[in-house]
Design an enzyme around this catalytic site. Structure first.
Site, short mmCIF file in Angstrom:
data_model
loop_
_atom_site.label_atom_id
_atom_site.label_comp_id
_atom_site.label_asym_id
_atom_site.label_seq_id
_atom_site.Cartn_x
_atom_site.Cartn_y
_atom_site.Cartn_z
N SER A 1 38.12 40.82 35.66
CA SER A 1 39.42 40.30 35.20
C SER A 1 39.51 40.26 33.68
O SER A 1 40.60 40.29 33.12
CB SER A 1 39.65 38.89 35.75
OG SER A 1 39.72 38.92 37.16
N PRO B 1 29.92 45.48 35.94
CA PRO B 1 29.37 44.48 36.86
C PRO B 1 29.69 43.05 36.42
O PRO B 1 29.98 42.19 37.24
CB PRO B 1 27.87 44.75 36.83
CG PRO B 1 27.74 46.20 36.44
CD PRO B 1 28.90 46.49 35.54
N CYS C 1 47.48 52.16 31.00
CA CYS C 1 47.19 52.97 32.20
C CYS C 1 47.34 52.10 33.44
O CYS C 1 47.93 52.52 34.45
CB CYS C 1 45.76 53.51 32.16
SG CYS C 1 45.37 54.44 30.67
N PHE D 1 38.33 56.48 36.70
CA PHE D 1 38.69 55.62 35.56
C PHE D 1 37.68 54.48 35.50
O PHE D 1 37.61 53.66 36.43
CB PHE D 1 40.10 55.08 35.84
CG PHE D 1 40.67 54.11 34.85
CD1 PHE D 1 41.37 54.55 33.74
CD2 PHE D 1 40.55 52.73 35.05
CE1 PHE D 1 41.96 53.65 32.85
CE2 PHE D 1 41.12 51.83 34.17
CZ PHE D 1 41.83 52.29 33.06
N GLU E 1 43.26 46.16 40.07
CA GLU E 1 44.43 46.36 39.17
C GLU E 1 45.05 45.03 38.76
O GLU E 1 46.26 44.90 38.67
CB GLU E 1 45.49 47.21 39.88
CG GLU E 1 45.00 48.59 40.22
CD GLU E 1 45.16 49.56 39.08
OE1 GLU E 1 45.80 49.18 38.07
OE2 GLU E 1 44.64 50.67 39.17
N THR F 1 43.97 40.87 39.61
CA THR F 1 44.03 40.10 40.86
C THR F 1 45.40 39.41 40.96
O THR F 1 46.13 39.29 39.96
CB THR F 1 42.93 39.02 40.91
OG1 THR F 1 43.23 38.03 39.92
CG2 THR F 1 41.54 39.60 40.65
N ASP G 1 45.99 36.33 41.10
CA ASP G 1 46.08 35.19 40.18
C ASP G 1 46.22 35.64 38.73
O ASP G 1 46.90 34.96 37.93
CB ASP G 1 44.86 34.27 40.35
CG ASP G 1 44.93 33.50 41.66
OD1 ASP G 1 46.04 33.42 42.23
OD2 ASP G 1 43.89 33.00 42.13
C1 LIG Z 1 37.93 48.91 46.18
C2 LIG Z 1 38.03 48.69 44.70
C3 LIG Z 1 38.34 49.74 43.86
C4 LIG Z 1 38.40 49.56 42.48
N1 LIG Z 1 38.65 50.63 41.65
C5 LIG Z 1 38.51 50.48 40.30
C6 LIG Z 1 38.59 51.61 39.43
O1 LIG Z 1 38.85 52.75 39.86
N2 LIG Z 1 38.36 51.43 38.10
C7 LIG Z 1 38.08 50.20 37.57
O2 LIG Z 1 37.86 50.13 36.36
N3 LIG Z 1 38.00 49.10 38.38
C8 LIG Z 1 38.21 49.22 39.72
N4 LIG Z 1 38.11 48.11 40.55
C9 LIG Z 1 37.75 46.82 39.97
C10 LIG Z 1 38.85 45.78 40.03
O3 LIG Z 1 39.86 46.08 39.11
C11 LIG Z 1 38.20 44.41 39.82
O4 LIG Z 1 37.50 44.10 41.01
C12 LIG Z 1 39.21 43.33 39.49
O5 LIG Z 1 39.69 43.50 38.18
C13 LIG Z 1 38.60 41.91 39.60
O6 LIG Z 1 37.41 41.84 38.92
P1 LIG Z 1 36.11 41.20 39.63
O7 LIG Z 1 35.94 41.87 40.94
O8 LIG Z 1 34.99 41.29 38.64
O9 LIG Z 1 36.50 39.71 39.91
P2 LIG Z 1 36.48 38.50 38.84
O10 LIG Z 1 37.14 38.91 37.57
O11 LIG Z 1 35.10 37.97 38.74
O12 LIG Z 1 37.41 37.44 39.57
C14 LIG Z 1 36.96 36.65 40.66
C15 LIG Z 1 38.02 35.60 40.97
O13 LIG Z 1 38.21 34.76 39.82
C16 LIG Z 1 39.59 34.70 39.52
N5 LIG Z 1 39.77 34.55 38.07
C17 LIG Z 1 39.17 35.23 37.06
N6 LIG Z 1 39.62 34.80 35.88
C18 LIG Z 1 40.52 33.81 36.12
C19 LIG Z 1 41.34 32.98 35.31
N7 LIG Z 1 41.34 33.07 33.99
N8 LIG Z 1 42.13 32.09 35.91
C20 LIG Z 1 42.18 31.98 37.26
N9 LIG Z 1 41.43 32.76 38.10
C21 LIG Z 1 40.61 33.65 37.52
C22 LIG Z 1 40.16 36.02 40.00
O14 LIG Z 1 41.58 35.95 40.20
C23 LIG Z 1 39.37 36.21 41.29
O15 LIG Z 1 40.00 35.48 42.31
C24 LIG Z 1 38.13 48.27 41.94
C25 LIG Z 1 37.87 47.20 42.81
C26 LIG Z 1 37.81 47.39 44.16
C27 LIG Z 1 37.50 46.21 45.05
#
Ligand SMILES: Cc1cc2nc3c(=O)[nH]c(=O)nc-3n(C[C@H](O)[C@H](O)[C@H](O)COP(=O)(O)OP(=O)(O)OC[C@H]3O[C@@H](n4cnc5c(N)ncnc54)[C@H](O)[C@@H]3O)c2cc1C
Length: 392
Positions: free
Chosen positions: A143, A139, A246, A134, A372, A374, A376
């Site tokens: 969120s 990059p 989803c 999915f 899925e 975070t 927060d």
């Molecule tokens: C092992 C693993 C498997 C994964 N598998 C999938 C997959 O199969 N398919 C897929 O599509 N994705 C997948 N993901 C991605 C995952 O859903 C994202 O890592 C997650 O949505 C967070 O995005 P980011 O890592 O870019 O962090 P960011 O969005 O950059 O967030 C970084 C920090 O900022 C905080 N933050 C961001 N916005 C706000 C706000 N408005 N207010 C307060 N705090 C905020 C967050 O809570 C977090 O603490 C996977 C991730 C991992 C680690």
């Protein structure tokens, strides 16, 4: 020297379950005991996804388990939740694989797909003959997936896709990827596409150096002038709410799964504390400070069980709201992280080795807390539902 799991039921929780629900859970529990527990520490050490488990998991109906028809088991949502609980008691990586195959790939095909797409993919995915991934996160957008840069452009009878996806579970082992892209010809509306991963222009590369979910494949995906027939569009998709539907399916299972990881940590800590002796030749379980930690764990696990069961009952009666699922995911994962830390503490030095499952769960749960939605972001979803004010 891991212990044999004894089950965790403090307030007669099992009596709230139907016979079918207990049976589904016990089948998954046996499978995990017999097939996952004996190999998982080695898989984790080697950073290896146990592919050999796919076929037996398919035979037992664990893929798309809460879907009906197409060779799927047709379980209720509570049964499905109890199954994910058991898988995550084994390992969050294995549960992630099942969640992606079931909730993030089979569910959108089932919900948004044409009859031809369902006939082509669902029976083969139910057996595990075909695997899916999915692709939503990019990059630069996690969120806030609405900011995605991946674009699809109509070209005659085809679409052409360009973009990058990141952190994609099962990315390099998938036969088909559900790719979310903005469609240039539709005012940048987000739509879902089925992309066969052997098409020219598609590339998957694995993320290495992970300290978490080491028994799961995590990949980046790149699509460069990737051409797919227009019939690969999932026609029922439209807007960000489609991928969020989803994610709601998967988050529901994660809420249950986290209970499984917490149960494993609690049960290990309890059994260890009854055997380990330090002062006055007494087990460390005889000290008040150790008991307080165990009591915190069993209390929070019990509350999490009741929360997930009620959310499951709401889901089975068609009354669940996204914020209910957010509460289960947010509460239960944070609870499991804390259980893992307390259990590690009770095991002392032994807690940092992979002789016991605790530190592996602790590291895995760091991913589960982030993906899925975070912790927060789920706070903000619940906050919006009670105040009416979006605070993102
Ligand atoms: C092992 C693993 C498997 C994964 N598998 C999938 C997959 O199969 N398919 C897929 O599509 N994705 C997948 N993901 C991605 C995952 O859903 C994202 O890592 C997650 O949505 C967070 O995005 P980011 O890592 O870019 O962090 P960011 O969005 O950059 O967030 C970084 C920090 O900022 C905080 N933050 C961001 N916005 C706000 C706000 N408005 N207010 C307060 N705090 C905020 C967050 O809570 C977090 O603490 C996977 C991730 C991992 C680690």
């Amino acid at each position: 020297m891991a212990f044999k799991f004894k089950g965790v039921d403090f307030i007669g929780f099992d009596a709230l379950l139907s016979e079918e629900e207990r049976m589904a859970r016990d089948t998954a529990r046996r499978f995990v005991e017999d097939n996952v527990v004996p190999i998982i520490e080695e898989c984790n050490r080697e950073g290896r996804f146990p592919r050999e488990l796919i076929k037996p998991m398919g035979e037992l109906g664990f893929f798309g388990a809460n879907l009906h028809g197409y060779g799927c088991a047709g379980m209720s949502n509570v049964e499905y939740g109890l199954v994910t609980q058991e898988f995550e008691r084994g390992d969050s990586g294995l549960r992630s694989f099942v969640s992606v195959q079931s909730s993030l790939v089979m569910y959108p095909i089932y919900t948004f797909g044409t009859d031809a797409q369902k006939d082509q993919w669902l029976p083969a995915m139910a057996t595990g003959e075909k695997l899916g991934c999915f692709g939503l996160t990019e990059p630069d957008f996690g969120s806030n997936p609405g900011g995605m840069r991946t674009r699809a452009r109509r070209d005659g009878d085809d679409y052409i896709l360009n973009g990058e996806k990141m952190w994609i579970t099962s990315g390099s082992i998938a036969d088909v990827a559900v790719i979310w892209a903005k469609v240039a010809d539709e005012n940048d509306r987000i739509r879902g596409f089925l992309v066969e991963t052997d098409r020219p222009g598609f590339r998957a590369f694995d993320v290495h150096g992970k300290w978490s979910l080491r028994a799961s494949v995590t990949s980046g995906l790149s699509m460069s002038d990737l051409r797919i027939p227009a019939s690969n569009l999932l026609p029922g998709t439209g807007g960000l709410k489609s991928p969020l539907m989803c994610l709601n399916q998967a988050r529901y299972g994660i809420g249950w799964g986290a209970i499984g990881a917490a149960m494993s940590c609690y049960d290990t800590a309890l059994q260890y504390s009854l055997l380990r002796k330090q002062f006055r030749d007494s087990p460390i379980a005889s000290h008040q400070l150790v008991q307080e930690k165990l009591v915190w764990m069993i209390s929070e696990i019990t509350k999490a069980q009741l929360l997930s069961l009620q959310v499951g009952r709401l889901k089975d009666s068609g009354k669940v709201a996204p914020e209910h699922i957010s509460m289960a995911k947010r509460n239960n994962v944070a609870m499991a992280v804390e259980c893992a830390r307390l259990a590690r503490d009770i095991l002392g030095g032994a807690g940092i080795t992979d002789d016991y499952p605790v530190m592996r769960h602790m590291m895995n749960l760091e991913s589960v807390k982030t993906y899925e939605g975070t912790h927060d972001i789920h706070t903000l979803i619940i906050g919006q539902s009670i105040t009416g004010i979006p605070a993102y």
